[in-house]
Motif scaffolding. Structure first.
Motif, PDB file in Angstrom:
ATOM      1  N   ARG A 523      24.716 -67.447 147.237  1.00 16.81           N
ATOM      2  CA  ARG A 523      25.896 -66.546 147.379  1.00 16.81           C
ATOM      3  C   ARG A 523      26.842 -66.584 146.330  1.00 16.81           C
ATOM      4  N   PRO A 524      26.282 -66.026 145.195  1.00 17.60           N
ATOM      5  CA  PRO A 524      27.253 -66.429 143.880  1.00 17.60           C
ATOM      6  C   PRO A 524      28.420 -65.601 143.639  1.00 17.60           C
ATOM      7  N   LEU A 525      29.495 -66.364 143.052  1.00 24.63           N
ATOM      8  CA  LEU A 525      30.810 -65.914 142.847  1.00 24.63           C
ATOM      9  C   LEU A 525      30.660 -65.548 141.286  1.00 24.63           C
ATOM     10  N   VAL A 526      30.756 -64.558 140.614  1.00 22.04           N
ATOM     11  CA  VAL A 526      30.868 -64.197 139.548  1.00 22.04           C
ATOM     12  C   VAL A 526      32.257 -63.926 138.916  1.00 22.04           C
ATOM     13  N   MET A 527      32.493 -64.663 137.809  1.00 20.14           N
ATOM     14  CA  MET A 527      33.990 -64.612 137.389  1.00 20.14           C
ATOM     15  C   MET A 527      33.944 -64.053 135.635  1.00 20.14           C
ATOM     16  N   VAL A 528      34.657 -63.088 135.516  1.00 19.43           N
ATOM     17  CA  VAL A 528      34.886 -62.554 134.188  1.00 19.43           C
ATOM     18  C   VAL A 528      36.198 -63.338 133.804  1.00 19.43           C
ATOM     19  N   LEU A 529      36.117 -64.127 132.789  1.00 19.19           N
ATOM     20  CA  LEU A 529      37.248 -64.743 132.117  1.00 19.19           C
ATOM     21  C   LEU A 529      38.013 -64.120 131.218  1.00 19.19           C
ATOM     22  N   GLN A 530      39.221 -63.968 131.081  1.00 13.42           N
ATOM     23  CA  GLN A 530      40.149 -63.233 129.999  1.00 13.42           C
ATOM     24  C   GLN A 530      41.135 -63.988 129.542  1.00 13.42           C
ATOM     25  N   GLN A 561      14.730 -60.486 139.909  1.00 15.32           N
ATOM     26  CA  GLN A 561      13.814 -61.363 138.846  1.00 15.32           C
ATOM     27  C   GLN A 561      13.809 -62.792 139.643  1.00 15.32           C
ATOM     28  N   LEU A 562      14.909 -63.091 140.376  1.00 14.21           N
ATOM     29  CA  LEU A 562      14.834 -64.587 140.646  1.00 14.21           C
ATOM     30  C   LEU A 562      13.986 -64.539 142.049  1.00 14.21           C
ATOM     31  N   SER A 563      13.950 -63.747 142.656  1.00 17.84           N
ATOM     32  CA  SER A 563      12.949 -63.427 144.058  1.00 17.84           C
ATOM     33  C   SER A 563      11.531 -63.399 143.413  1.00 17.84           C
ATOM     34  N   ALA A 564      11.181 -62.706 142.403  1.00 16.59           N
ATOM     35  CA  ALA A 564       9.942 -62.562 141.796  1.00 16.59           C
ATOM     36  C   ALA A 564       9.464 -64.009 141.181  1.00 16.59           C
ATOM     37  N   CYS A 565      10.387 -64.677 140.315  1.00 19.77           N
ATOM     38  CA  CYS A 565       9.971 -65.882 139.741  1.00 19.77           C
ATOM     39  C   CYS A 565       9.843 -66.889 140.673  1.00 19.77           C
ATOM     40  N   SER A 566      10.401 -67.111 141.827  1.00 18.49           N
ATOM     41  CA  SER A 566      10.426 -68.041 142.928  1.00 18.49           C
ATOM     42  C   SER A 566       9.330 -67.794 144.037  1.00 18.49           C
ATOM     43  N   TYR A 567       8.794 -66.552 143.724  1.00 19.62           N
ATOM     44  CA  TYR A 567       7.663 -66.213 144.778  1.00 19.62           C
ATOM     45  C   TYR A 567       8.384 -66.099 146.195  1.00 19.62           C
ATOM     46  N   GLY A 568       9.724 -65.662 145.938  1.00 19.53           N
ATOM     47  CA  GLY A 568      10.405 -65.443 147.218  1.00 19.53           C
ATOM     48  C   GLY A 568      11.239 -66.603 147.888  1.00 19.53           C
ATOM     49  N   LYS A 569      11.035 -67.703 147.245  1.00 20.05           N
ATOM     50  CA  LYS A 569      11.706 -68.707 147.748  1.00 20.05           C
ATOM     51  C   LYS A 569      13.256 -69.148 147.423  1.00 20.05           C
ATOM     52  N   MET A 570      13.632 -68.267 146.329  1.00 20.28           N
ATOM     53  CA  MET A 570      15.164 -68.086 146.216  1.00 20.28           C
ATOM     54  C   MET A 570      15.561 -66.558 146.095  1.00 20.28           C
ATOM     55  N   SER A 571      16.652 -66.299 146.831  1.00 19.14           N
ATOM     56  CA  SER A 571      17.228 -64.956 146.917  1.00 19.14           C
ATOM     57  C   SER A 571      18.699 -64.883 146.767  1.00 19.14           C
ATOM     58  N   ILE A 572      19.036 -63.774 146.469  1.00 15.09           N
ATOM     59  CA  ILE A 572      20.602 -63.657 146.358  1.00 15.09           C
ATOM     60  C   ILE A 572      21.285 -62.888 147.656  1.00 15.09           C
ATOM     61  N   ASP A 573      22.254 -63.476 148.353  1.00  7.56           N
ATOM     62  CA  ASP A 573      22.808 -62.537 149.439  1.00  7.56           C
ATOM     63  C   ASP A 573      23.580 -61.385 149.126  1.00  7.56           C
ATOM     64  N   PRO A 574      23.154 -59.973 149.314  1.00 10.21           N
ATOM     65  CA  PRO A 574      23.990 -59.035 148.918  1.00 10.21           C
ATOM     66  C   PRO A 574      25.625 -59.219 149.483  1.00 10.21           C
ATOM     67  N   GLY A 575      25.566 -59.466 150.714  1.00  7.32           N
ATOM     68  CA  GLY A 575      26.887 -59.684 151.231  1.00  7.32           C
ATOM     69  C   GLY A 575      27.615 -60.922 150.748  1.00  7.32           C
ATOM     70  N   GLY A 576      27.091 -61.688 150.213  1.00  8.53           N
ATOM     71  CA  GLY A 576      27.757 -62.694 149.543  1.00  8.53           C
ATOM     72  C   GLY A 576      28.004 -62.662 148.057  1.00  8.53           C
ATOM     73  N   PHE A 577      27.286 -61.836 147.442  1.00  5.10           N
ATOM     74  CA  PHE A 577      27.464 -61.504 146.040  1.00  5.10           C
ATOM     75  C   PHE A 577      29.102 -60.824 145.650  1.00  5.10           C
TER      76      PHE A 577
END
Length: 817
Positions: A523-530, A561-577
């Motif tokens: 569940r990544p939090l992406v911040m754009v710093l200014q 990309q993350l899902s493919a590279c990890s063979y499905g073992k790591m994914s990003i939660d759309p609701g937590g992004f």
């Protein structure tokens, strides 16, 4: 002091070196002794008056009033520590010359002398120490690289070595101080990058100065560097069959990743003979048999046989040296031509017997003998024969005999049947297994061992083979061999070797891999710093939110990309992004902001967008270091990061060791001391591309080496072309699974049909061929004790056709017929 430089292409350049180190060319060549008319040898202290050439202050067109003051002294080459000053030259343009050229980076020069970039032993300095058995070293504390810029001039552009050395030395003395400059025993001048010459290196014979060009034939070639240094100690070029330079078994010829020859070891005083053979020690017609001659790399005592054929009377002109060469010590990269064979050199006796002599003794390689061969030297009335190799190729049995009138006067023992030691096989000499029925009959007959083994091992019935090095009458004495279903001898046959295969142990299944790093979705939090506008910040960050969302969730985005590279073992939660844009950094109190705002490092999976490296940012939170590259054995330049991995900044998946560390993929095999015995190859490991899935995606070779083969599929669809369809070799500095951030370095790439010997780990790896349209690669591995060439008999590499990788569709490859 009178000195000489062999210019390689323009003859010998004679110099006078003054007390202050200034060099003066003698346009008339070698001066003559006023009393005898003979040439004055290099190294003689002389005094005379120089008639300068018009317009020159360093060239003498005449030398008058010549007085010879002292004899040449031997050059000490044992217990020597060289204090080396390397002057890296660059060229600056002037009003009269618009050219400028950079110099070699001092750090690069240092790496050549003191790291693996300068060879498997850890640099040129380590190589010199190994070849001399510690008798000659380069001082690490005194070693200095000094950058000096010279103005563009005709002398520099034409590589006038004396003018370059004189001018650069003046500047070096000014920079370092005269006292500090004088403490260096030797000076090496590296020409500016791009300055061309018809030589790779030059040296003052029995002097202290050397010159190198920047590039493959100069600074980057270990053989050139060591050859020029050894010229300073009075060693001349190696010869072969009467041709100067042609001996590639020594750095004094065309050899590079090796040491010096036996007569050069004698001349330098680095090694002593096993035997000194002369009229007194070798009786006429009485053979000396079973002399166990060790390989020269084993040490300085008893390293060769020196023969002084003084029984020839007035016909005695040359000495003879016998040596066994093998891959070990400083000879780690010795050419295969000399490995496990007897090298026979001749030397001019008048020079070789006189350590005060400065002339070229012409150390000439006249023969290289396989085991089981005889050499007749009528000019010495001498017979030499080789028997078998012992100790995995570390020793060779040799027989010697001198005769009065004819070779038949020597009752030499018969040459024994030579059965080459093959890892994974036992053998019995002079016996045969004759097939007793049709079930035993084989039609496979080959005239060389690699082809025979390749053909036999393809049959599941195969238990061994018969080999006759001298062949049969029907083949005109050519070697021949055939496969055997059974290997119990049932017939005596002189000259035949019957081999029995030792059952091959397959590597065990991997004992386990780390658990997948992430089980729940990220569940990544992406911040754009200014930066705040009042501090000059640009108010553009707010436009990044939609761009970043697309970057994560668009086609081929970070999430897929993350899902493919990890063979499905790591994914990003759309609701937590979530993207926060902009996050304003105040003009002051930025440290307080960093600890109290959403930038708090205790928050899980926070990506601060400071560059377009979001993939790295995600995995960086899971204790993954930047991937490094050190491609020292291929033609690509050394890279600061491994751009075959997203951890090195590439648009591609993690590499094999990173996949293992993350728990995303398992090894095909784990090879260690138990599963990879010495000299017993593990062959036909079909290694799939990492893109094909998590199971068996890499080979783990303990303690440090890992390799995997890539193709451009799945998450690797945008992998750089140079990394596709090749075997990747990576080193783990800390391979243990711990909380310490691991360090993985890409050290080599092997295309199909290529092999790599890693002497530091005594292992050889062969990338034999791609299969399944480039989706898998057949890999062979073998570890050895002293010599890969002698101990590791890997399957032959088939003929390969050029690979074509179209954007769509496919091609089929087939070996040449």
């Amino acid at each position: 002091m009178l000195r000489v430089v062999d210019t390689h292409t323009a003859g010998k350049l004679w110099l006078v070196v003054a007390a202050d180190g200034t060099m003066y060319r003698l346009a008339g060549g070698q001066p003559l002794d006023p009393g005898t008319g003979a040439g004055v040898p290099a190294g003689r202290l002389i005094r005379g008056d120089c008639t300068p050439e018009a317009g020159s202050t360093t060239t003498c067109v005449g030398l008058t009033g010549l007085v010879l003051q002292s004899l040449s002294a031997p050059i000490k080459s044992v217990n020597v520590s060289i204090s080396l000053l390397v002057v890296a030259l660059s060229m600056a343009e002037t009003a009269d010359c618009s050219m400028s050229q950079p110099g070699v980076d001092p750090a690069y020069v240092t790496s050549r002398f003191w790291t693996s970039r300068g060879g498997a032993l850890g640099g040129y300095a380590r190589q010199l120490e190994a070849c001399s058995y510690g008798a000659m070293t380069i001082s690490r504390t005194a070693f200095t690289v000094l950058t000096v810029t010279l103005p563009c001039s005709a002398a520099l552009l034409t590589c006038d070595q004396t003018a370059i050395a004189n001018e650069a030395s003046v500047i070096a003395k000014q920079r370092l101080g005269a006292a500090a400059f004088s403490r260096f025993s030797h000076t090496m001048f590296v020409l500016p990058v791009g300055v061309a010459s018809d030589w790779g290196g030059l040296a003052v014979q029995r002097g202290t100065q050397t010159w190198l060009v920047a590039g493959a034939w100069g600074l980057d070639k270990m053989g050139t560097v060591l050859q020029e240094l050894l010229h300073n100690f009075g060693i001349h070029h190696g010869w072969r069959d009467g041709y100067e330079y042609a001996d590639s078994s020594t750095v004094m010829g065309f050899g590079s990743d090796c040491c010096v020859s036996a007569p050069e070891l004698w001349r330098l005083g680095w090694a002593s003979p096993l035997l000194n053979v002369s009229r007194a020690s070798l009786m006429e017609g009485v053979p000396r048999v079973n002399v166990s001659l060790p390989a020269t790399y084993l040490g300085p005592r008893g390293a060769y046989v020196k023969i002084t054929p003084n029984w020839m009377g007035g016909a005695y002109k040359t000495n003879v040296y016998l040596s066994l060469r093998g891959r070990g010590g400083g000879d780690w990269g010795l050419s295969e031509e000399f490995v496990g064979r007897l090298s026979v050199h001749e030397a001019l006796a008048a020079v070789d017997n006189d350590f005060l002599a400065t002339a070229d003794p012409r150390y000439d390689l006249i023969a290289v003998l396989d085991p089981g061969r005889r050499l007749h030297l009528p000019q010495h009335r001498l017979l030499i024969q080789t028997q078998e190799l012992l100790g995995n190729g570390s020793h060779l049995l040799v027989d010697l005999c001198r005769y009065p009138t004819s070779p038949t006067d020597c009752p030499m023992p018969p040459l024994r049947t030579q059965c080459p030691n093959l890892p994974g096989y036992t053998w019995v000499r002079d016996v045969e297994r004759v097939p007793v029925d049709d079930a035993e009959t084989y039609s496979v007959i080959r005239s060389d061992l690699p082809s025979l083994l390749y053909a036999c091992e393809a049959d599941s019935r195969f238990k061994g083979f018969s080999w006759q090095a001298s062949g049969g009458a029907s083949l005109g004495g050519e070697p021949q061999g055939s496969c055997r279903v059974r290997t119990e001898a049932n017939r005596n046959l002189t000259g035949s070797c019957l081999y029995t295969r030792i059952p091959v142990r397959r590597p065990p299944a991997p004992a386990g891999t780390p658990e997948a790093t992430i089980e729940a979705p990220v569940r990544p939090l992406v911040m754009v710093l200014q930066v705040a506008p009042e501090c000059g910040g640009m108010a553009t960050a707010s436009t990044y939110a939609s761009t970043l969302t697309s970057l994560f969730w668009g086609q081929r985005g970070v999430a897929s990309q993350l899902s493919a590279c990890s063979y499905g073992k790591m994914s990003i939660d759309p609701g937590g992004f979530k993207v926060l844009s902009p996050v304003i950094i105040p003009c002051s109190n930025t440290s307080t902001f960093a600890s109290s705002s959403p930038c708090d490092p205790t928050m899980a999976h926070t990506a601060r967008i400071l560059a377009n490296r979001t993939g790295w940012a995600v995995l960086g939170d899971f204790n993954m270091a930047n991937a490094k590259a050190n491609l020292t054995n291929i033609t690509y330049p050394t890279l600061p990061n491994d751009d075959s991995s997203l951890m090195g900044g590439a648009d591609a998946c993690p590499t094999g060791p990173e996949l293992y560390r993350l728990g995303w993929a398992t090894p095909l095999a784990v090879l260690n001391d138990t599963s990879l015995p010495e000299g017993l190859p593990v062959t036909n490991l079909t290694l799939p591309a990492t893109a094909l899935g998590p199971e068996g995606a890499l080979l783990q070779v303990l303690p440090t080496w890992l390799g995997e083969q890539y193709t451009k599929q799945g998450g690797d669809s945008r992998l750089l072309e140079r990394y596709a369809h090749v075997l990747h070799l990576q080193e783990s500095v800390r391979p243990e699974l711990s909380t310490v951030t691991p360090e993985f370095a890409l050290v080599n790439l092997l295309g199909q049909g290529r092999s790599l010997d890693l002497p530091a780990f005594r292992i050889v790896i062969q990338a034999r061929a791609l299969t399944d349209n480039g989706r898998r690669m057949v890999v062979d591995l073998c570890r050895y004790r002293t010599s890969a060439a002698l101990e590791c008999r890997l399957p032959p590499i088939p003929t390969l056709c050029a690979r074509a990788v179209p954007a769509r569709g496919g091609f089929h490859m087939a070996p040449g017929r």
